[in-house]
Design an enzyme around this catalytic site. Structure first.
Site, PDB file in Angstrom:
ATOM      1  N   GLY A   1       0.826  -1.195   0.000  1.00  0.00           N
ATOM      2  CA  GLY A   1       0.000   0.000   0.000  1.00  0.00           C
ATOM      3  C   GLY A   1       0.860   1.244   0.000  1.00  0.00           C
TER       4      GLY A   1
ATOM      5  N   ARG B   1     -32.791  25.616  11.989  1.00  0.00           N
ATOM      6  CA  ARG B   1     -33.268  24.725  13.045  1.00  0.00           C
ATOM      7  C   ARG B   1     -33.387  25.480  14.377  1.00  0.00           C
ATOM      8  NH1 ARG B   1     -35.810  19.837  14.258  1.00  0.00           N
ATOM      9  NH2 ARG B   1     -34.754  18.747  15.986  1.00  0.00           N
TER      10      ARG B   1
ATOM     11  N   GLY C   1     -29.876  14.083  14.952  1.00  0.00           N
ATOM     12  CA  GLY C   1     -30.398  12.828  14.427  1.00  0.00           C
ATOM     13  C   GLY C   1     -30.589  12.854  12.922  1.00  0.00           C
TER      14      GLY C   1
ATOM     15  N   GLU D   1      -3.337   7.195  -1.261  1.00  0.00           N
ATOM     16  CA  GLU D   1      -2.066   7.832  -1.629  1.00  0.00           C
ATOM     17  C   GLU D   1      -1.198   8.168  -0.416  1.00  0.00           C
ATOM     18  OE1 GLU D   1      -1.584  10.180  -4.885  1.00  0.00           O
ATOM     19  OE2 GLU D   1      -3.399   9.564  -5.915  1.00  0.00           O
TER      20      GLU D   1
END
Length: 388
Positions: A139, A276, A348, A371
């Protein structure tokens, strides 16, 4: 919405036009399809790809000599990348993905190879391409590549396996990195262009992923794949140099993509916090929410600053391995934090699929891994410090 990004240096007319084009495309074509593409998982959004190609966004980074947009400077590329990924990071990364294939061709290829492999990418119907480095056991340590390339007359025979190759299920051309001298690490790594359908090349099924589903990944299996010598990029053993230079640029572009994602998360959280209400007031009027938004704005701006510094240095021709690592580390971890914060502010509802913030948090995690993980970026930076 958050303010339009500001820079200390005024944009050139060309840069302003590029930013405007990318921003408008992201708003009109990318953002409205983001949820649909994510839910479809590994299905290529061909209509978006075709529309992006039609206005030059898939090839703007390729030189004019081969039919591209000729935007060679990384600063402008980062500005475009941020805007596209503000629309959606998965689709934004898909739109510019041919640039990752083009980079080693430009860095290592001959003029004939550049014309042969890059000109089709600038057509009205460009193919998708892929860069194949990662292997099941390799990797972040790219020098440990085990895929073998053996010279056989006027061909090389490639044998091995690649994994997590972006675009692989749909790509027509691959830059595949293999070693001509096993056990020598970087000294033997060589790059080859391999066409889809070459005997011995098998492409695995799309891999199920947590996020960034707009780009499908798959494994490549190479069983005696014969590649003409004229498809080798550079000399034997030059592949690692080309790969590292490509990584410097791509890590900076990843940082730009992450900045766009952080900005999108901030925009969404800010709009929600203003709308909200809880305990009789807008939640933005609660200090805990307001301060979290302030931190999001700060982290987004820091990400942009370190990204642009690295891009400007890259454009001077300087070695920027440390600066690229700093940009990628900072922006990817900030994107992860900002998307988490956006979910937290939504409460939520942030956990539901009604809002994109849950998707963006899943998308962000990839950027801390691909990467070179965050740990690898810290290793690069710390080694650079030790050499001072």
């Amino acid at each position: 919405m958050s303010r339009v990004p500001r820079t200390a240096r005024a944009l050139t007319e060309e840069q302003a036009d590029a930013v405007r084009l990318a921003r408008d495309f992201a708003a009109a074509e990318i953002r409205p399809r983001a949820r649909e593409v994510d839910e479809a998982d590994h299905v290529l959004p061909r209509e978006i790809w075709a529309k992006a190609a039609g206005i030059g966004l898939t090839s703007f980074m390729i030189p004019e000599a081969y039919g591209g947009g000729g935007v060679a400077d990384l600063v402008t590329q980062c500005l475009v990348q941020e805007e596209l990924c503000h629309g959606d990071i998965a689709i934004g990364n898909l739109v510019t993905s041919n640039g990752f294939f083009a980079a080693p061709v430009l860095e290592l290829g001959t003029e004939e190879q550049r014309k042969r492999f890059l000109t089709p990418l600038c057509s009205a119907d460009p193919p998708l391409t892929a860069l194949a480095t990662t292997e099941p056991g390799v990797g972040s340590d790219a020098a440990a590549i085990t895929t073998r390339a053996v010279r056989d007359g006027d061909h090389y025979v490639l044998t091995g396996q690649k994994s997590w190759i972006s675009n692989a299920p749909f790509a027509d051309y691959f830059v595949i990195f293999a070693t001509v001298a096993p056990g020598t690490r970087s000294k033997g790594i060589t790059a080859f262009v391999v066409e889809r359908g070459t005997p011995g090349l098998t492409i695995g099924n799309p891999m199920p992923k947590m996020g960034q589903r707009g780009i499908a990944c798959a494994e490549l299996f190479l069983d005696g794949v014969r590649v003409p010598v004229e498809n080798r990029l550079g000399e034997e053993g030059q592949g690692f140099y080309g790969l590292m230079r490509t990584f410097d640029a791509s890590r900076i572009l990843i940082a730009a993509a992450c900045t766009g994602l952080s900005r999108a998360a901030l925009d969404a959280a800010l709009a929600y916090a203003k709308d909200r209400e809880q305990f009789g007031v807008r939640i933005i009027d609660h200090q805990s929410v307001a301060f979290r938004l302030a931190d999001m704005a700060t982290k987004t701006d820091i990400s942009r600053l370190v990204t642009m510094r690295a891009a400007e240095l890259y454009d001077t021709g300087a070695t920027v391995t440390e600066e690229a690592a700093i940009a990628k580390l900072t922006a990817s971890e900030h994107a992860m934090w900002c998307t988490w914060a956006a979910v937290q502010i939504h409460g939520g509802w942030g956990y539901s699929r009604e809002f994109l913030v849950e998707k963006w948090m899943r998308d962000a995690k990839l950027e801390e891994l691909e990467e070179g993980t965050s740990d690898i970026q810290r290793l690069i930076i710390s080694r650079s410090l030790a050499r001072r």
